[in-house]
Write a protein that holds these residues in place. Sequence first.
Motif, PDB file in Angstrom:
ATOM      1  N   GLY A   3      -2.453   1.922   0.726  1.00  0.00           N
ATOM      2  CA  GLY A   3      -3.474   2.144  -0.300  1.00  0.00           C
ATOM      3  C   GLY A   3      -4.513   1.038  -0.328  1.00  0.00           C
TER       4      GLY A   3
ATOM      5  N   GLY B 164      -5.816   3.900  -2.618  1.00  0.00           N
ATOM      6  CA  GLY B 164      -4.803   3.774  -3.669  1.00  0.00           C
ATOM      7  C   GLY B 164      -3.476   4.328  -3.191  1.00  0.00           C
TER       8      GLY B 164
ATOM      9  N   VAL C  80      -2.288   3.729  -8.429  1.00  0.00           N
ATOM     10  CA  VAL C  80      -3.679   3.494  -8.023  1.00  0.00           C
ATOM     11  C   VAL C  80      -4.229   2.263  -8.752  1.00  0.00           C
ATOM     12  CG1 VAL C  80      -6.033   4.404  -8.149  1.00  0.00           C
ATOM     13  CG2 VAL C  80      -4.188   5.881  -7.379  1.00  0.00           C
TER      14      VAL C  80
ATOM     15  N   SER D  32      -5.329  -1.266  -6.870  1.00  0.00           N
ATOM     16  CA  SER D  32      -6.666  -1.792  -7.089  1.00  0.00           C
ATOM     17  C   SER D  32      -6.592  -3.237  -7.604  1.00  0.00           C
ATOM     18  CB  SER D  32      -7.384  -0.887  -8.097  1.00  0.00           C
ATOM     19  OG  SER D  32      -8.699  -1.300  -8.305  1.00  0.00           O
TER      20      SER D  32
ATOM     21  N   GLY E 155     -10.512   8.930  -3.988  1.00  0.00           N
ATOM     22  CA  GLY E 155     -10.715   7.757  -3.139  1.00  0.00           C
ATOM     23  C   GLY E 155     -11.238   8.110  -1.757  1.00  0.00           C
TER      24      GLY E 155
ATOM     25  N   ASN F 128     -11.565   0.357  -3.095  1.00  0.00           N
ATOM     26  CA  ASN F 128     -10.378  -0.222  -3.729  1.00  0.00           C
ATOM     27  C   ASN F 128     -10.702  -0.811  -5.104  1.00  0.00           C
ATOM     28  OD1 ASN F 128      -7.479  -1.450  -3.457  1.00  0.00           O
ATOM     29  ND2 ASN F 128      -8.797  -3.108  -4.121  1.00  0.00           N
TER      30      ASN F 128
ATOM     31  N   ILE G 179     -11.497   2.410  -7.647  1.00  0.00           N
ATOM     32  CA  ILE G 179     -10.511   3.468  -7.926  1.00  0.00           C
ATOM     33  C   ILE G 179      -9.667   3.141  -9.161  1.00  0.00           C
ATOM     34  CG2 ILE G 179     -10.270   4.571  -5.656  1.00  0.00           C
ATOM     35  CD1 ILE G 179      -7.887   2.730  -5.128  1.00  0.00           C
TER      36      ILE G 179
ATOM     37  N   ALA H 279      -9.229   5.785 -12.219  1.00  0.00           N
ATOM     38  CA  ALA H 279      -7.889   6.182 -12.644  1.00  0.00           C
ATOM     39  C   ALA H 279      -7.682   5.896 -14.132  1.00  0.00           C
ATOM     40  CB  ALA H 279      -6.829   5.455 -11.815  1.00  0.00           C
TER      41      ALA H 279
END
Lengths: 279, 119
Positions: free
Chosen positions: A21, A27, A55, A59, A180, A203, A206, A210
Amino acid sequence: MTILLFSCLLFLVSILAGLLGALTGLGGGVVIIPALVLFFDINIRYAMGAALISVIATSSGAAVAYLREGYTNLRIGMFLETGAVVGAFIGAVLVAFVSTRFIAIVFAVILFLSAYLTVRRKHAQQTQVSSHPWAVRLQLTGDYPTTSGMRTYSVQHVPAALVIMTIAGIFSGLLGIGSGALKVLAMDQALRLPYKVATTTSNFIIGITASVSVGIYFFRGYVDPNITFPVVLGVAIGSIGGAKLLSHIKSRSLRIIFSVVICLLGAQMLYKGMTGALS
Amino acid sequence: MTRTELLIGQVMRAGLFLSIFLVLIGGVTYLIQHGGDTINYAVFHGEPMALTSPLGIWQQFFDLSPRGIIQFGILILVMTQILRVALTAVYFIEMRDVIFTVISSAIFVVLIVSFFWRD
Protein backbone atom coordinates in the motif's frame (compact mmCIF):
# COMPACT_ATOMS: atom_id res chain seq x y z
CA MET A 1 -10.20 -20.78 14.17
CA THR A 2 -9.34 -19.27 17.56
CA ILE A 3 -9.15 -15.50 17.99
CA LEU A 4 -5.43 -15.78 18.85
CA LEU A 5 -4.56 -17.64 15.62
CA PHE A 6 -6.80 -15.32 13.56
CA SER A 7 -5.12 -12.22 15.04
CA CYS A 8 -1.60 -13.54 14.35
CA LEU A 9 -2.36 -14.52 10.72
CA LEU A 10 -4.19 -11.25 10.02
CA PHE A 11 -1.24 -9.34 11.52
CA LEU A 12 1.15 -11.00 9.02
CA VAL A 13 -1.18 -10.35 6.05
CA SER A 14 -1.49 -6.72 7.18
CA ILE A 15 2.31 -6.21 7.13
CA LEU A 16 2.26 -7.18 3.43
CA ALA A 17 -0.77 -4.94 2.84
CA GLY A 18 0.99 -1.95 4.44
CA LEU A 19 4.17 -2.58 2.46
CA LEU A 20 2.41 -2.80 -0.92
CA GLY A 21 0.00 0.00 0.00
CA ALA A 22 2.78 2.45 0.89
CA LEU A 23 4.88 1.63 -2.20
CA THR A 24 2.02 1.84 -4.71
CA GLY A 25 0.11 4.76 -3.15
CA LEU A 26 -3.03 2.60 -3.07
CA GLY A 27 -3.37 2.00 0.67
CA GLY A 28 -3.74 -1.40 2.28
CA GLY A 29 -7.40 -2.08 1.42
CA VAL A 30 -6.67 -3.87 -1.86
CA VAL A 31 -4.99 -6.71 0.06
CA ILE A 32 -7.06 -6.54 3.28
CA ILE A 33 -10.54 -6.99 1.75
CA PRO A 34 -9.96 -10.21 -0.28
CA ALA A 35 -7.84 -11.68 2.55
CA LEU A 36 -10.60 -11.11 5.11
CA VAL A 37 -13.50 -12.17 2.89
CA LEU A 38 -11.97 -15.10 1.01
CA PHE A 39 -9.49 -16.59 3.53
CA PHE A 40 -11.00 -15.71 6.91
CA ASP A 41 -14.70 -15.80 5.94
CA ILE A 42 -15.32 -12.34 7.42
CA ASN A 43 -18.47 -10.46 6.40
CA ILE A 44 -17.78 -7.83 3.71
CA ARG A 45 -19.02 -4.95 5.89
CA TYR A 46 -16.45 -5.71 8.61
CA ALA A 47 -13.82 -6.14 5.86
CA MET A 48 -14.68 -2.72 4.38
CA GLY A 49 -14.38 -1.12 7.83
CA ALA A 50 -10.98 -2.72 8.42
CA ALA A 51 -9.81 -1.74 4.89
CA LEU A 52 -10.80 1.88 5.45
CA ILE A 53 -8.83 2.03 8.71
CA SER A 54 -5.87 0.30 6.99
CA VAL A 55 -5.80 3.04 4.32
CA ILE A 56 -5.56 5.74 7.02
CA ALA A 57 -2.81 3.80 8.81
CA THR A 58 -0.81 3.29 5.57
CA SER A 59 -1.08 6.96 4.71
CA SER A 60 0.07 7.98 8.22
CA GLY A 61 2.92 5.47 8.45
CA ALA A 62 4.58 6.41 5.16
CA ALA A 63 3.84 10.16 4.96
CA VAL A 64 6.63 11.46 7.18
CA ALA A 65 9.39 9.67 5.22
CA TYR A 66 7.98 10.75 1.85
CA LEU A 67 7.62 14.38 3.00
CA ARG A 68 11.13 14.44 4.47
CA GLU A 69 12.76 12.93 1.38
CA GLY A 70 10.90 15.48 -0.77
CA TYR A 71 8.80 13.17 -2.96
CA THR A 72 5.33 14.36 -1.87
CA ASN A 73 3.88 17.40 -3.64
CA LEU A 74 1.57 18.89 -0.99
CA ARG A 75 0.07 21.51 -3.35
CA ILE A 76 -0.86 18.99 -6.06
CA GLY A 77 -2.23 16.63 -3.40
CA MET A 78 -4.52 19.18 -1.76
CA PHE A 79 -5.60 20.65 -5.13
CA LEU A 80 -6.63 17.25 -6.52
CA GLU A 81 -8.24 16.26 -3.20
CA THR A 82 -10.94 18.89 -3.78
CA GLY A 83 -12.02 16.95 -6.90
CA ALA A 84 -12.05 13.68 -4.94
CA VAL A 85 -14.13 15.17 -2.10
CA VAL A 86 -16.72 16.65 -4.49
CA GLY A 87 -16.82 13.34 -6.40
CA ALA A 88 -17.25 11.32 -3.19
CA PHE A 89 -20.27 13.47 -2.35
CA ILE A 90 -21.79 12.99 -5.84
CA GLY A 91 -21.15 9.24 -5.54
CA ALA A 92 -22.86 9.05 -2.15
CA VAL A 93 -25.93 10.77 -3.63
CA LEU A 94 -25.91 8.63 -6.81
CA VAL A 95 -25.68 5.35 -4.90
CA ALA A 96 -29.47 5.32 -4.41
CA PHE A 97 -30.11 5.58 -8.17
CA VAL A 98 -27.60 3.33 -9.92
CA SER A 99 -26.75 -0.38 -9.90
CA THR A 100 -23.49 -0.82 -8.01
CA ARG A 101 -23.02 -4.18 -9.78
CA PHE A 102 -22.88 -2.42 -13.14
CA ILE A 103 -20.59 0.29 -11.71
CA ALA A 104 -18.26 -2.38 -10.30
CA ILE A 105 -17.87 -3.99 -13.74
CA VAL A 106 -17.18 -0.59 -15.38
CA PHE A 107 -14.59 0.12 -12.69
CA ALA A 108 -12.94 -3.29 -13.26
CA VAL A 109 -12.52 -2.46 -16.96
CA ILE A 110 -11.02 0.94 -16.07
CA LEU A 111 -8.57 -0.76 -13.69
CA PHE A 112 -7.37 -3.28 -16.29
CA LEU A 113 -6.93 -0.40 -18.75
CA SER A 114 -4.99 1.58 -16.08
CA ALA A 115 -2.68 -1.39 -15.53
CA TYR A 116 -1.95 -1.48 -19.26
CA LEU A 117 -1.37 2.31 -19.49
CA THR A 118 0.91 2.26 -16.44
CA VAL A 119 3.17 -0.47 -17.79
CA ARG A 120 3.17 1.02 -21.29
CA ARG A 121 4.68 4.37 -20.19
CA LYS A 122 8.39 3.79 -20.41
CA HIS A 123 9.89 7.28 -20.48
CA ALA A 124 11.68 7.90 -17.22
CA GLN A 125 12.63 11.42 -18.31
CA GLN A 126 10.11 14.15 -18.96
CA THR A 127 10.22 15.45 -22.52
CA GLN A 128 8.23 18.65 -22.04
CA VAL A 129 9.85 21.53 -20.19
CA SER A 130 6.93 23.98 -19.98
CA SER A 131 3.92 23.36 -17.73
CA HIS A 132 0.15 23.76 -18.21
CA PRO A 133 -0.98 27.40 -17.55
CA TRP A 134 -3.06 26.32 -14.51
CA ALA A 135 -0.01 24.57 -13.06
CA VAL A 136 2.00 27.79 -13.43
CA ARG A 137 -0.80 29.88 -11.91
CA LEU A 138 -1.22 27.47 -8.95
CA GLN A 139 2.54 26.89 -8.59
CA LEU A 140 2.14 23.11 -8.82
CA THR A 141 5.60 22.37 -10.20
CA GLY A 142 8.30 21.06 -7.90
CA ASP A 143 11.45 18.99 -7.59
CA TYR A 144 12.12 15.46 -6.37
CA PRO A 145 15.14 13.35 -5.36
CA THR A 146 16.88 11.17 -7.97
CA THR A 147 20.15 9.26 -7.86
CA SER A 148 21.79 12.34 -9.39
CA GLY A 149 20.34 14.85 -6.89
CA MET A 150 17.15 16.93 -6.89
CA ARG A 151 15.51 17.34 -10.30
CA THR A 152 12.70 19.77 -11.22
CA TYR A 153 9.63 18.52 -13.09
CA SER A 154 6.86 20.11 -15.15
CA VAL A 155 3.12 19.53 -14.73
CA GLN A 156 0.77 18.90 -17.69
CA HIS A 157 -3.04 18.63 -18.31
CA VAL A 158 -4.32 19.92 -14.95
CA PRO A 159 -8.05 20.03 -15.96
CA ALA A 160 -7.93 16.39 -17.15
CA ALA A 161 -6.38 15.32 -13.82
CA LEU A 162 -9.12 17.16 -11.90
CA VAL A 163 -11.79 15.35 -13.97
CA ILE A 164 -10.16 11.94 -13.29
CA MET A 165 -9.96 12.79 -9.57
CA THR A 166 -13.67 13.68 -9.49
CA ILE A 167 -14.46 10.35 -11.20
CA ALA A 168 -12.19 8.63 -8.64
CA GLY A 169 -14.21 10.29 -5.88
CA ILE A 170 -17.53 9.20 -7.46
CA PHE A 171 -16.32 5.58 -7.64
CA SER A 172 -15.13 5.62 -4.04
CA GLY A 173 -18.47 7.15 -2.95
CA LEU A 174 -20.34 4.42 -4.87
CA LEU A 175 -18.15 1.38 -4.14
CA GLY A 176 -16.41 2.29 -0.88
CA ILE A 177 -12.89 1.47 -2.06
CA GLY A 178 -10.45 1.77 -4.92
CA SER A 179 -10.04 5.48 -5.53
CA GLY A 180 -6.26 5.30 -4.97
CA ALA A 181 -5.76 3.61 -8.34
CA LEU A 182 -7.31 6.51 -10.25
CA LYS A 183 -5.42 9.05 -8.13
CA VAL A 184 -2.07 7.61 -9.17
CA LEU A 185 -3.37 7.42 -12.75
CA ALA A 186 -4.44 11.11 -12.74
CA MET A 187 -0.98 12.20 -11.63
CA ASP A 188 0.96 9.74 -13.81
CA GLN A 189 -1.01 9.86 -17.08
CA ALA A 190 -2.54 13.37 -17.01
CA LEU A 191 -0.15 15.52 -14.97
CA ARG A 192 2.80 13.45 -16.27
CA LEU A 193 4.55 13.61 -12.90
CA PRO A 194 7.60 11.47 -12.09
CA TYR A 195 6.15 8.13 -10.98
CA LYS A 196 7.35 8.26 -7.37
CA VAL A 197 5.92 11.78 -6.96
CA ALA A 198 2.56 10.40 -8.16
CA THR A 199 2.51 7.39 -5.79
CA THR A 200 3.74 9.29 -2.70
CA THR A 201 1.34 12.20 -3.25
CA SER A 202 -1.48 9.66 -3.62
CA ASN A 203 -0.31 8.05 -0.37
CA PHE A 204 -0.56 11.45 1.33
CA ILE A 205 -4.16 12.17 0.27
CA ILE A 206 -5.80 8.69 0.47
CA GLY A 207 -5.84 9.06 4.28
CA ILE A 208 -7.93 12.24 3.91
CA THR A 209 -10.37 10.66 1.42
CA ALA A 210 -10.80 7.61 3.68
CA SER A 211 -11.46 9.85 6.70
CA VAL A 212 -14.45 11.38 4.89
CA SER A 213 -16.32 8.02 5.09
CA VAL A 214 -15.06 6.89 8.48
CA GLY A 215 -17.74 8.60 10.63
CA ILE A 216 -20.48 6.78 8.70
CA TYR A 217 -18.59 3.45 8.88
CA PHE A 218 -18.25 3.76 12.65
CA PHE A 219 -21.94 4.65 13.00
CA ARG A 220 -23.08 1.69 10.88
CA GLY A 221 -20.97 -0.66 13.04
CA TYR A 222 -18.51 -1.64 10.25
CA VAL A 223 -15.46 -1.00 12.46
CA ASP A 224 -14.91 -3.96 14.79
CA PRO A 225 -12.03 -3.65 17.31
CA ASN A 226 -11.07 -7.36 17.13
CA ILE A 227 -10.52 -7.12 13.36
CA THR A 228 -8.94 -3.65 13.20
CA PHE A 229 -6.48 -4.42 16.03
CA PRO A 230 -4.13 -6.77 14.10
CA VAL A 231 -4.74 -4.76 10.89
CA VAL A 232 -3.59 -1.41 12.32
CA LEU A 233 -0.48 -2.93 13.93
CA GLY A 234 0.55 -4.88 10.82
CA VAL A 235 -0.17 -2.10 8.34
CA ALA A 236 1.77 0.44 10.44
CA ILE A 237 4.87 -1.77 10.42
CA GLY A 238 4.49 -2.59 6.71
CA SER A 239 3.98 1.01 5.61
CA ILE A 240 6.93 2.39 7.62
CA GLY A 241 9.10 -0.37 6.05
CA GLY A 242 7.69 0.31 2.57
CA ALA A 243 8.49 4.01 2.85
CA LYS A 244 12.13 3.15 3.65
CA LEU A 245 12.31 0.89 0.58
CA LEU A 246 10.93 3.39 -1.95
CA SER A 247 14.14 5.29 -2.72
CA HIS A 248 15.92 1.96 -3.46
CA ILE A 249 13.31 0.71 -5.94
CA LYS A 250 13.39 1.60 -9.66
CA SER A 251 10.30 3.43 -10.98
CA ARG A 252 9.98 0.75 -13.66
CA SER A 253 9.68 -2.01 -11.01
CA LEU A 254 7.21 0.14 -9.10
CA ARG A 255 5.01 0.44 -12.22
CA ILE A 256 4.96 -3.34 -12.56
CA ILE A 257 4.10 -3.85 -8.85
CA PHE A 258 1.34 -1.22 -9.16
CA SER A 259 -0.12 -2.89 -12.27
CA VAL A 260 -0.20 -6.33 -10.64
CA VAL A 261 -1.94 -4.91 -7.56
CA ILE A 262 -4.60 -3.00 -9.54
CA CYS A 263 -5.28 -6.11 -11.65
CA LEU A 264 -5.98 -7.83 -8.31
CA LEU A 265 -8.33 -4.98 -7.46
CA GLY A 266 -9.94 -5.27 -10.92
CA ALA A 267 -10.54 -8.98 -10.35
CA GLN A 268 -12.23 -8.14 -7.02
CA MET A 269 -14.47 -5.60 -8.73
CA LEU A 270 -15.37 -8.06 -11.50
CA TYR A 271 -16.24 -10.65 -8.83
CA LYS A 272 -18.32 -8.04 -7.03
CA GLY A 273 -20.13 -7.10 -10.23
CA MET A 274 -20.76 -10.67 -11.38
CA THR A 275 -21.95 -12.13 -8.08
CA GLY A 276 -23.28 -9.04 -6.32
CA ALA A 277 -21.54 -10.55 -3.30
CA LEU A 278 -19.46 -7.61 -2.19
CA SER A 279 -22.19 -5.04 -1.79
CA MET B 1 10.80 21.50 2.71
CA THR B 2 9.59 23.85 5.41
CA ARG B 3 9.21 23.42 9.14
CA THR B 4 5.40 23.16 8.92
CA GLU B 5 5.58 20.53 6.17
CA LEU B 6 7.76 18.35 8.39
CA LEU B 7 5.46 19.05 11.34
CA ILE B 8 2.48 17.69 9.33
CA GLY B 9 4.35 14.43 8.72
CA GLN B 10 5.44 14.22 12.37
CA VAL B 11 1.90 14.81 13.65
CA MET B 12 0.67 11.98 11.38
CA ARG B 13 3.31 9.63 12.74
CA ALA B 14 2.75 10.70 16.38
CA GLY B 15 -0.99 10.06 15.96
CA LEU B 16 -0.24 6.64 14.48
CA PHE B 17 2.13 5.74 17.34
CA LEU B 18 -0.32 6.86 20.03
CA SER B 19 -3.00 4.85 18.24
CA ILE B 20 -0.74 1.76 18.00
CA PHE B 21 0.11 2.06 21.72
CA LEU B 22 -3.57 2.04 22.76
CA VAL B 23 -4.56 -0.64 20.21
CA LEU B 24 -1.71 -2.86 21.42
CA ILE B 25 -2.72 -2.54 25.11
CA GLY B 26 -6.40 -3.18 24.33
CA GLY B 27 -5.62 -5.96 21.87
CA VAL B 28 -3.21 -7.89 24.09
CA THR B 29 -5.59 -7.62 27.06
CA TYR B 30 -8.42 -8.89 24.88
CA LEU B 31 -6.31 -11.80 23.61
CA ILE B 32 -5.37 -12.80 27.18
CA GLN B 33 -9.06 -12.85 28.13
CA HIS B 34 -10.58 -14.25 24.91
CA GLY B 35 -7.69 -15.58 22.77
CA GLY B 36 -9.01 -19.14 22.98
CA ASP B 37 -12.52 -18.27 21.77
CA THR B 38 -13.55 -19.13 18.21
CA ILE B 39 -14.00 -16.29 15.70
CA ASN B 40 -17.33 -15.86 13.98
CA TYR B 41 -17.68 -12.84 11.74
CA ALA B 42 -19.35 -14.50 8.75
CA VAL B 43 -22.64 -12.75 9.56
CA PHE B 44 -22.82 -8.99 10.05
CA HIS B 45 -24.28 -8.01 13.44
CA GLY B 46 -22.99 -4.43 13.60
CA GLU B 47 -21.39 -3.14 16.77
CA PRO B 48 -22.90 -2.38 20.18
CA MET B 49 -24.12 1.24 20.31
CA ALA B 50 -21.35 2.06 22.79
CA LEU B 51 -18.65 1.34 20.14
CA THR B 52 -20.18 3.36 17.27
CA SER B 53 -20.19 6.94 18.57
CA PRO B 54 -17.27 9.09 19.80
CA LEU B 55 -19.01 9.67 23.15
CA GLY B 56 -19.77 5.97 23.66
CA ILE B 57 -16.18 4.99 22.80
CA TRP B 58 -14.89 7.65 25.24
CA GLN B 59 -16.99 6.08 28.05
CA GLN B 60 -15.89 2.53 27.14
CA PHE B 61 -12.29 3.74 27.22
CA PHE B 62 -12.65 5.00 30.79
CA ASP B 63 -14.37 1.77 31.81
CA LEU B 64 -11.09 0.14 30.64
CA SER B 65 -12.94 -2.31 28.39
CA PRO B 66 -10.29 -3.85 26.06
CA ARG B 67 -12.50 -3.40 22.98
CA GLY B 68 -13.20 0.18 24.05
CA ILE B 69 -9.46 0.92 24.34
CA ILE B 70 -8.83 -0.43 20.81
CA GLN B 71 -11.73 1.60 19.41
CA PHE B 72 -10.42 4.71 21.16
CA GLY B 73 -7.00 4.13 19.55
CA ILE B 74 -8.68 3.94 16.12
CA LEU B 75 -10.54 7.16 16.89
CA ILE B 76 -7.20 8.88 17.69
CA LEU B 77 -5.90 7.79 14.26
CA VAL B 78 -8.93 9.33 12.56
CA MET B 79 -8.79 12.59 14.54
CA THR B 80 -5.12 12.90 13.56
CA GLN B 81 -6.29 13.15 9.92
CA ILE B 82 -8.54 16.10 10.77
CA LEU B 83 -5.66 17.72 12.67
CA ARG B 84 -3.21 17.33 9.79
CA VAL B 85 -5.61 18.96 7.31
CA ALA B 86 -5.97 21.87 9.78
CA LEU B 87 -2.15 22.10 9.92
CA THR B 88 -2.01 22.09 6.12
CA ALA B 89 -4.35 25.10 6.14
CA VAL B 90 -2.00 26.82 8.63
CA TYR B 91 0.94 26.02 6.34
CA PHE B 92 -0.74 27.80 3.43
CA ILE B 93 -1.73 30.75 5.65
CA GLU B 94 1.98 31.06 6.54
CA MET B 95 2.79 31.04 2.81
CA ARG B 96 0.13 33.79 2.32
CA ASP B 97 -1.44 31.61 -0.36
CA VAL B 98 -5.14 32.51 -0.56
CA ILE B 99 -6.30 29.82 -3.04
CA PHE B 100 -4.68 26.94 -1.14
CA THR B 101 -5.79 28.27 2.25
CA VAL B 102 -9.38 28.19 0.93
CA ILE B 103 -8.88 24.67 -0.55
CA SER B 104 -7.43 23.25 2.70
CA SER B 105 -10.06 24.94 4.87
CA ALA B 106 -12.86 23.57 2.64
CA ILE B 107 -11.49 20.00 2.97
CA PHE B 108 -11.22 20.56 6.75
CA VAL B 109 -14.91 21.58 6.93
CA VAL B 110 -15.96 18.54 4.84
CA LEU B 111 -14.03 16.25 7.23
CA ILE B 112 -15.64 17.77 10.34
CA VAL B 113 -19.15 17.61 8.84
CA SER B 114 -18.73 14.03 7.56
CA PHE B 115 -17.33 12.89 10.93
CA PHE B 116 -20.61 13.78 12.61
CA TRP B 117 -22.90 13.00 9.64
CA ARG B 118 -25.48 10.27 10.26
CA ASP B 119 -27.56 8.69 7.51
